[in-house]
Design an enzyme around this catalytic site. Structure first.
Site, PDB file in Angstrom:
ATOM      1  N   GLY A 194      -8.541  11.682  11.284  1.00  0.00           N
ATOM      2  CA  GLY A 194      -9.085  10.820  12.336  1.00  0.00           C
ATOM      3  C   GLY A 194      -9.360   9.440  11.795  1.00  0.00           C
ATOM      4  O   GLY A 194      -8.683   8.962  10.876  1.00  0.00           O
ATOM      5  N   ASN A 220     -11.178   6.100  10.052  1.00  0.00           N
ATOM      6  CA  ASN A 220     -11.761   5.859   8.730  1.00  0.00           C
ATOM      7  C   ASN A 220     -13.276   5.939   8.751  1.00  0.00           C
ATOM      8  O   ASN A 220     -13.887   6.484   7.834  1.00  0.00           O
ATOM      9  CB  ASN A 220     -11.339   4.482   8.210  1.00  0.00           C
ATOM     10  N   VAL A 223     -15.370   7.614  10.721  1.00  0.00           N
ATOM     11  CA  VAL A 223     -15.880   8.991  10.800  1.00  0.00           C
ATOM     12  C   VAL A 223     -15.540   9.752   9.512  1.00  0.00           C
ATOM     13  O   VAL A 223     -16.380  10.450   8.941  1.00  0.00           O
ATOM     14  CB  VAL A 223     -15.333   9.713  12.055  1.00  0.00           C
ATOM     15  N   GLY A 224     -14.325   9.582   9.037  1.00  0.00           N
ATOM     16  CA  GLY A 224     -13.890  10.285   7.822  1.00  0.00           C
ATOM     17  C   GLY A 224     -14.812  10.007   6.642  1.00  0.00           C
ATOM     18  O   GLY A 224     -15.229  10.926   5.923  1.00  0.00           O
ATOM     19  N   GLU A 248      -7.799  12.674   6.046  1.00  0.00           N
ATOM     20  CA  GLU A 248      -6.589  11.899   6.337  1.00  0.00           C
ATOM     21  C   GLU A 248      -6.957  10.881   7.394  1.00  0.00           C
ATOM     22  O   GLU A 248      -7.415  11.259   8.480  1.00  0.00           O
ATOM     23  CB  GLU A 248      -5.462  12.805   6.851  1.00  0.00           C
ATOM     24  N   CYS A 294      -0.785   7.911  12.692  1.00  0.00           N
ATOM     25  CA  CYS A 294      -1.265   7.218  11.502  1.00  0.00           C
ATOM     26  C   CYS A 294      -0.089   6.732  10.661  1.00  0.00           C
ATOM     27  O   CYS A 294      -0.245   5.854   9.824  1.00  0.00           O
ATOM     28  CB  CYS A 294      -2.191   8.107  10.697  1.00  0.00           C
ATOM     29  N   GLN A 350      -8.528   3.992  24.035  1.00  0.00           N
ATOM     30  CA  GLN A 350      -7.344   3.589  23.264  1.00  0.00           C
ATOM     31  C   GLN A 350      -6.672   2.361  23.883  1.00  0.00           C
ATOM     32  O   GLN A 350      -6.215   1.474  23.169  1.00  0.00           O
ATOM     33  CB  GLN A 350      -6.347   4.746  23.192  1.00  0.00           C
ATOM     34  N   GLU A 408      -5.665  -1.428  11.607  1.00  0.00           N
ATOM     35  CA  GLU A 408      -4.876  -0.422  12.329  1.00  0.00           C
ATOM     36  C   GLU A 408      -5.080  -0.600  13.836  1.00  0.00           C
ATOM     37  O   GLU A 408      -6.210  -0.604  14.311  1.00  0.00           O
ATOM     38  CB  GLU A 408      -5.331   0.979  11.906  1.00  0.00           C
TER      39      GLU A 408
END
Ligand SMILES: NC(=O)C1=CN([C@@H]2O[C@H](COP(=O)(O)OP(=O)(O)OC[C@H]3O[C@@H](n4cnc5c(N)ncnc54)[C@H](O)[C@@H]3O)[C@@H](O)[C@H]2O)C=CC1
Ligand SMILES: O=C(O)CCC(=O)C(=O)O
Length: 479
Positions: free
Chosen positions: A228, A230, A232-233, A250, A284, A331, A382
């Protein structure tokens, strides 16, 4: 028919204790609801984790072949349901039916690949310095694995995380993105019908901040695998690290395509379009920056614009649509934010840039900017939408330097017929996936997948690499 997905806990379909459900809507048709999913609570999550914890002993004692037999069975059941799963996914997140059918087939192939893994080696014999001893490695499961997945590959990603977790003897609590909760419930139905022992796979829906974060923080969850954003990761990584759980992240990409003056022009243009605009750019691994050597630049640009103008954007369920809508209003808004930023910061809008059919769905035009300044936002961040930043460069060396000038390092492509350009790209491009004369997206299930720099936690998923995350090595010394 509109349905309500339940959680799947200890082999039983179950409503959340909250008594609340949330709606899953269709980004291609704002009037249509696809169904409802459970808005689960921390108490629901705790029961789910306890089920996985209780099941782990029995599951880890089965042989790899026995666990593999279950995965083969899930694959066979899923094969009967390709259309239903693919249609639900297209309705929930707007990818074309051709793509979601392909993704379901990919999920089935992943299940079979990992089913076979149950019969492959798990360790090595290592010579001991003691002539009377035998030394070898073996592998043991982590225990309970929390799987947190995004909406952009709603079929393949839950499967490519769950199948290896299970084959190596872990039990699973899967929390899908809310946008694609119903698609994931259809996958879990296949596991249910394959009669896996109770509690081996569990499925719980709800918000990221309650269920996702709850999984990352839960003391009985031994490993967390996440795909998901960055932001949150990184938080998940911190939570897992602080309590000693294993984690794998990832995250984003800002993937370049380099086009050399000796490239096959048609191939480079077709691959750029496919890499940038398939799945509405929501991968991604999507192409988002293109660097073309000056000698080929005008020809490349003309053909890219001509072919982009031919793309048909529309209903993902129609066979004639090439590109569907963005997956959600968030989105679409995100995409428009970056398009407006591009214009504000002085990039030249060559084509696209507008919302389309906005009363019916979250559609946006495939968009191409011509850029000169690589520090601009659309060249650095991104977008996760169908937007290309196109640059003219003086040489391959300059292209490579710019290609590396971002915080991400997931995938990258070069189009060239020159062997030494290929070799320097392979060596000097900072990306986990480097592709020669092929688009930046497209991951093969039997090969390692993951990124460098800010794109991942430096771990790899899929293929044999999955074993590194989903097991711990034990070194055994026998005398
Ligand atoms: N690398 C990739 O493949 C993906 C990247 N993204 C990027 O993220 C952006 C936002 O998309 P989102 O769906 O909002 O991504 P996200 O990172 O918020 O969601 C991914 C998963 O994490 C869960 N989650 C959300 N908040 C959480 C928390 N605090 N703790 C634990 N889990 C949590 C979500 O429910 C979902 O299951 C996109 O625009 C794109 O840039 C999104 C999806 C996939
Ligand atoms: O390109 C692919 O097939 C996989 C991309 C991916 O993993 C992602 O977008 O999250």
């Amino acid at each position: 028919m509109v349905s309500t997905a339940l959680n799947y806990v200890n082999g039983t379909w179950k409503a959340s204790g909250s008594g609340q459900t949330k709606e899953s809507s269709n980004p291609a048709d704002l009037k249509q609801e696809v169904g409802f999913y459970q808005n689960s609570t921390a108490e629901d999550l705790d029961q789910t984790v306890q089920a996985a914890k209780e099941a782990k002993k029995g599951w880890s004692k089965l042989t790899g072949a026995e666990r593999g037999a279950f995965l083969y069975k899930v694959a066979d059941i899923m094969e009967q349901r390709i259309d239903d799963i693919a249609t639900t996914a297209s309705k929930e997140m707007g990818k074309t039916l051709a793509e979601t059918r392909g993704e379901t087939n990919r999920g089935i192939a992943i299940l079979r690949y990992y089913a076979g893994e149950g019969l492959r080696k798990v360790g090595d014999v290592i010579p001991s310095t003691d002539a009377d001893a035998l030394m070898f490695t073996t592998r043991v499961p982590l225990g309970v694995v929390g799987v947190i997945t995004p909406w952009n590959f709603p079929i393949a990603i839950p499967i490519w995380k769950t199948a290896p977790a299970l084959i190596y003897g872990n039990t699973v609590v899967l929390k899908p993105a809310s946008e694609t909760a119903l698609t994931c419930a259809k996958i879990i139905e296949c596991f249910d019908e394959a009669d896996l022992p109770k509690g081996v796979i569990n499925f719980i829906t709800g918000s990221g901040s309650v269920i996702g974060q709850g999984l990352a923080e839960h003391p009985d969850v031994n490993g967390i695998t996440f795909t998901g954003s960055n932001s949150v990761g990184k938080e998940i990584g911190k939570q897992a690290l602080s309590r000693g759980a294993k984690y794998q992240l990832e995250m984003g990409g800002k993937n370049p395509v380099i086009v050399a003056k000796d490239a096959d022009l048609q191939l480079a243009v077709d691959a750029t379009i496919s890499g940038a605009f398939k799945s509405t750019g929501q991968k991604c691994t999507a192409t988002s920056r293109v660097f073309v050597e000056a000698e080929l630049y005008d020809e490349f640009k003309d053909l890219l614009l001509k072919k982009t103008a031919e793309l048909k954007v529309g209903d993902p369920l129609s066979d004639s649509s090439w590109m569907g809508p963005c997956a959600s209003k968030a989105q679409l808004d995100n995409c428009m934010y970056y398009i407006n930023k591009g214009v504000e910061e002085g990039a030249t809008l060559l084509t696209g840039g507008n919302k389309i059919l906005s009363d019916e769905g979250f559609y946006v035009e495939p968009t191409i900017f011509e850029c000169e300044d690589h520090s601009q936002t659309i060249a650095q961040e991104e977008v996760f939408g169908p937007v290309i930043a196109l640059f003219k460069t003086a040489s391959i060396e300059q292209s490579l330097e710019l290609a590396n000038d971002v915080e991400f390092g997931l995938s990258a492509s070069i189009f060239t017929t020159n062997i030494s350009s290929m070799l320097s790209f392979i060596k000097d491009m900072d990306a986990g996936l480097v592709r020669i004369n092929a688009e930046s997206a497209g991951v093969e299930l039997q090969a390692p997948f993951g990124g460098m720099k800010q794109s991942s936690s430096h771990s790899r998923e899929q293929g044999e690499a999955a074993k590194e995350f989903f097991t711990s090595i034990k070194t055994v010394f026998v005398k």
